[in-house]
Design a protein around this motif. Structure first.
Motif, mmCIF file in Angstrom:
data_model
loop_
_atom_site.group_PDB
_atom_site.id
_atom_site.type_symbol
_atom_site.label_atom_id
_atom_site.label_comp_id
_atom_site.label_asym_id
_atom_site.label_seq_id
_atom_site.Cartn_x
_atom_site.Cartn_y
_atom_site.Cartn_z
ATOM 1 N N VAL A 193 57.178 39.199 58.411
ATOM 2 C CA VAL A 193 56.093 38.124 57.998
ATOM 3 C C VAL A 193 54.540 38.886 58.305
ATOM 4 N N MET A 194 53.680 38.679 57.317
ATOM 5 C CA MET A 194 52.460 39.550 57.322
ATOM 6 C C MET A 194 51.470 38.604 56.809
ATOM 7 N N HIS A 195 50.103 38.734 57.078
ATOM 8 C CA HIS A 195 49.112 38.401 56.597
ATOM 9 C C HIS A 195 48.438 39.128 55.810
ATOM 10 N N VAL A 196 47.290 38.362 54.954
ATOM 11 C CA VAL A 196 46.691 38.971 53.876
ATOM 12 C C VAL A 196 45.240 39.497 54.417
ATOM 13 N N GLN A 197 44.513 40.220 53.782
ATOM 14 C CA GLN A 197 43.283 40.612 54.054
ATOM 15 C C GLN A 197 42.446 41.110 52.853
ATOM 16 N N GLU A 198 41.395 40.765 52.923
ATOM 17 C CA GLU A 198 40.376 40.952 51.760
ATOM 18 C C GLU A 198 39.127 41.716 52.361
ATOM 19 N N LYS A 199 38.669 42.913 51.699
ATOM 20 C CA LYS A 199 37.461 43.578 52.299
ATOM 21 C C LYS A 199 36.612 43.687 51.141
ATOM 22 N N THR A 200 35.373 43.433 51.333
ATOM 23 C CA THR A 200 34.365 43.406 50.124
ATOM 24 C C THR A 200 33.227 44.335 50.274
ATOM 25 N N ASP A 201 32.870 45.190 49.365
ATOM 26 C CA ASP A 201 31.692 46.085 49.619
ATOM 27 C C ASP A 201 30.413 45.218 49.655
ATOM 28 N N PHE A 202 29.778 45.498 50.658
ATOM 29 C CA PHE A 202 28.620 44.623 50.920
ATOM 30 C C PHE A 202 27.485 44.871 50.016
ATOM 31 N N GLU A 203 27.392 45.978 49.309
ATOM 32 C CA GLU A 203 26.290 46.418 48.473
ATOM 33 C C GLU A 203 26.757 45.743 47.000
ATOM 34 N N THR A 204 27.808 46.094 46.626
ATOM 35 C CA THR A 204 28.259 45.810 45.109
ATOM 36 C C THR A 204 28.981 44.292 45.179
ATOM 37 N N GLY A 205 29.371 43.736 46.322
ATOM 38 C CA GLY A 205 30.015 42.288 46.200
ATOM 39 C C GLY A 205 31.593 42.593 45.596
ATOM 40 N N GLN A 206 31.901 43.580 45.335
ATOM 41 C CA GLN A 206 33.195 43.467 44.795
ATOM 42 C C GLN A 206 34.417 43.871 45.953
ATOM 43 N N VAL A 207 35.524 43.475 45.742
ATOM 44 C CA VAL A 207 36.982 43.659 46.667
ATOM 45 C C VAL A 207 37.229 45.015 46.546
ATOM 46 N N VAL A 208 37.256 45.538 47.673
ATOM 47 C CA VAL A 208 37.655 46.771 47.847
ATOM 48 C C VAL A 208 38.979 47.245 48.294
#
Length: 290
Positions: free
Chosen positions: A184-199
């Motif tokens: 069982v795992m959790h999810v994570q999203e990381k966003t580029d602060f400059e572009t606002g895009q999910v990396v």
């Protein structure tokens, strides 16, 4: 593998075994991850780093013993028995750091050393719930006590040492278990602060484990709530690197046996095709009827 399915076909009952699967199920809180794992083949062993009050999906599978037992390494154990037969169907072992000296990860590592000898004696399925909390107790083991990293090497080195311990558990002990395995795992999203895009969008894990953890799991599913009322699984969601080697339906009901619907249909189709090709034929090529 002992899990067999019998399907009625035009030529009679067709019996075959379901494959062993190792899967990871990821998702946000309350998306049904533990509900899926609780529906796995029994007897089921759950190695819990999440607290017992989050184990309700497993408790709901039967009748929970009042007694909290103590395992060989000091881990608390809860037993769930079948409401029909009274036999044990789920064993939940907790690995928690409740005192001043961390011990949970060491207990977990020693316990996983025993698992290969216990496959089908009695376990048909083994689960880790959850990987996020397992990483926490792995870090605690490296912060203080016998296995702590040196004071001058704190910080990122704690994460590195914990990652090494987790890699050992994952690659040397869990990956080759010869029964059904779930993490069982959790999810994570990381966003580029400059572009606002999910990396990055995927498993929440330490460093390289973001890729190593999915790499050893042939099945990877995303659990989610639909309209807040219906739990379902995405088995081929590209954004979250989902994957299915058994061609599980997509979307799929949040239930273990539902994962095999397409696999079963294909096996039956192959069986019927072989039976048809083996049937005696007349001059016209039509199958001869008895």
């Amino acid at each position: 593998h002992e899990v067999k399915v019998t399907i009625d076909t035009p030529t009679g009952p067709f019996e075959f075994e379901l494959p062993v699967i190792h899967f990871g199920v990821m998702g946000p809180p309350s998306s049904g991850k533990s509900h899926l794992v609780a529906s796995m083949e029994k007897p089921l062993l759950v190695l819990a780093a999440d607290p017992f009050d989050k184990m309700q999906p497993y408790f709901d599978q039967g009748i929970v013993e009042d007694e909290i037992r103590v395992g060989q390494f000091g881990q608390p154990i809860r037993i769930v028995r079948s409401a029909k037969t009274g036999n044990p169907i789920i064993q939940i072992e907790g690995f928690y750091d409740l005192g001043d000296t961390p011990s949970a990860m060491q207990q977990f590592m020693e316990r996983t050393n025993q698992l290969h000898a216990e496959v089908h004696r009695p376990w048909r399925s083994i689960a880790v719930d959850s990987w996020t909390q397992l990483e926490f107790i792995a870090r605690m083991r490296r912060m203080s006590g016998t296995h702590a990293v040196k004071a001058a090497m704190k910080g990122a080195t704690i994460y590195g040492a914990a990652k090494d311990d987790l890699q050992q558990v994952l690659n040397a002990r869990l990956a080759h278990i010869a029964c059904n395995l779930a993490i069982v795992m959790h999810v994570q999203e990381k966003t580029d602060f400059e572009t606002g895009q999910v990396v990055y969008r995927g498993v929440k894990a330490i460093g390289e484990l973001k890729t190593e953890l999915p790499a050893v799991l042939g099945e990877r599913y995303l659990a989610r709530n639909v309209d807040g009322t219906k739990r379902q699984l995405d088995t081929k969601n590209v954004l979250y690197n989902c994957c299915t080697l058994i061609n599980a339906p997509n979307p799929c009901a949040n239930e273990f046996t539902a994962l095999f619907a397409n696999y079963i249909a294909k096996r039956v189709e192959q069986h019927n095709a072989r039976a048809a090709s083996a049937a005696p034929t007349g001059a016209s090529g039509a199958a001869v009827k008895e």
